[in-house]
Design an enzyme around this catalytic site. Structure first.
Site, PDB file in Angstrom:
ATOM      1  N   ASP A 166       6.772   1.416  -2.749  1.00 45.20           N
ATOM      2  CA  ASP A 166       5.529   1.649  -2.021  1.00 45.20           C
ATOM      3  C   ASP A 166       4.545   2.318  -2.981  1.00 45.20           C
ATOM      4  OD1 ASP A 166       7.361   0.962  -0.022  1.00 45.20           O
ATOM      5  OD2 ASP A 166       6.366   2.217   1.464  1.00 45.20           O
ATOM      6  N   LYS A 229       0.076  -1.884   3.414  1.00 47.72           N
ATOM      7  CA  LYS A 229       0.467  -0.735   4.230  1.00 47.72           C
ATOM      8  C   LYS A 229      -0.748   0.145   4.458  1.00 47.72           C
ATOM      9  CE  LYS A 229       3.516   3.344   3.713  1.00 47.72           C
ATOM     10  NZ  LYS A 229       4.569   3.957   2.865  1.00 47.72           N
ATOM     11  N   LYS A 265       2.711  -3.065   7.167  1.00 48.66           N
ATOM     12  CA  LYS A 265       3.404  -1.809   7.462  1.00 48.66           C
ATOM     13  C   LYS A 265       2.404  -0.736   7.885  1.00 48.66           C
ATOM     14  CE  LYS A 265       6.395   1.762   5.394  1.00 48.66           C
ATOM     15  NZ  LYS A 265       7.179   2.176   4.212  1.00 48.66           N
TER      16      LYS A 265
END
Length: 329
Positions: A166, A229, A265
């Site tokens: 991430d 995300k 996400k």
């Protein structure tokens, strides 16, 4: 397929579809992206009011939500012991008696997300489970450390066993409209990830406008992100339904134009079961059932799992239990 191969591939994003290889930066497409804020906010506001999933159907949706959770601990006082306990919860996120009452077999969460220093204990604790370890990287959460160190951090996390990375983008590139710089940065990050899958954190609460969110989403996907995300969870404003709608529609447009499916996400501030149901409903309505699988949808959360388990126990017994009956670790 041998067991070792299964362990390497189980539950990783995009295992059934080719990874998003990215495309050349299309500045005309990026600059054409707009966002009608009032219309987006009206659309998002209707979703909680229309949600009518009840009883057995609600329980089924909540079980689906669990399989899409990146169970996360990103605290300064994390220890190997805490991570081991969290990984035990990831392996068995719902008490067996509740699952048996629901007629369900074993389920697991989508991944466990940690800082680089906690990758090794997480990998050890999850060995053989098929649950991947995700690591936050690139100077998380601000993304302001020297660039070469951010790239090396990715490589070190992959070497340590993280199968999902991430990363955080440089927000200044979005705020100044320097889309080429953002694209180039993400391409380098993507290359450093190698076979590990890259989730690009846009930190939407710091991007100023929904139009910037739409444009940053497109650039991140053009650069080869496997997921986009919303947030690090450290911003003052994290995942919201309006931001999610913008990002989801960018994903839909990217898929329509390129054929590549990119995951989504939402992260930060999603702590209640009813919030999870709203996000799942939005995904179903805007992207369809294919995106309701953990290879294309994840929640970045920690306390969410506890509330879902509590709601499932209420569904089975008719009574709400104390929170301590569903510990995270």
């Amino acid at each position: 397929m041998d067991t070792a191969t299964k362990d390497r591939t189980a539950q990783l994003p995009q295992v059934t579809d080719p990874r998003n290889a990215g495309i050349e930066l299309d500045l005309a497409w990026v600059r054409a992206a707009q966002a009608n804020t009032s219309a987006i906010e009206r659309r998002a506001a209707t979703l909680p009011a229309r949600r009518s999933v009840k009883k057995d159907h609600q329980a089924a949706w909540l079980l689906k939500a669990i399989t899409c959770i990146d169970l996360t601990t990103l605290a300064g006082d994390d220890t190997p012991g805490r991570v081991h306990r969290l990984c035990a919860k990831a392996r068995q996120p719902v008490r067996r008696d509740i699952l048996e009452a629901l007629g369900m077999g074993p389920i697991t969460v989508g991944a466990v997300c940690v800082y680089h220093e906690m990758i090794a204990p997480a990998v050890e604790a999850l060995r053989g489970s098929g649950i991947p370890v995700a690591a936050v990287s690139t100077g998380f959460p601000a993304g302001l450390s020297p660039f070469h160190l951010r790239v090396e951090e990715i490589r070190e996390s992959v070497k340590a066993g993280a199968r999902e990375i991430d990363i955080v983008i440089s927000r200044r590139h979005v705020l100044t409209g320097n889309w080429q710089a953002l694209y180039d940065e993400l391409r380098i990050f993507r290359e450093a990830c190698g076979e590990a899958h890259m989730k690009a954190i846009l930190a939407t609460g710091e991007l100023g406008t929904l139009r910037n969110v739409a444009r940053a989403s497109l650039v991140a996907m053009m650069a080869g992100s496997d997921f986009i995300k919303t947030s690090t969870g450290k911003e003052s404003v994290n995942a919201t339904l309006p931001v999610s709608l913008v990002m989801i529609r960018a994903i839909r447009e990217f898929h329509e134009r390129t054929g590549h499916r990119v995951g989504y996400k939402p992260a930060g501030g999603i702590s209640r079961a009813k919030d999870a149901l709203n996000y799942l409903a939005l995904i179903k309505e805007e992207l369809g059932n294919r995106w309701l699988q953990p290879d294309l949808f994840r929640f970045g959360a920690s306390s969410l799992l506890g509330d879902i388990e509590r709601q499932l126990e209420h569904h089975v017994t008719g009574a709400y239990s104390a929170g301590w009956r569903h510990p995270m670790g």
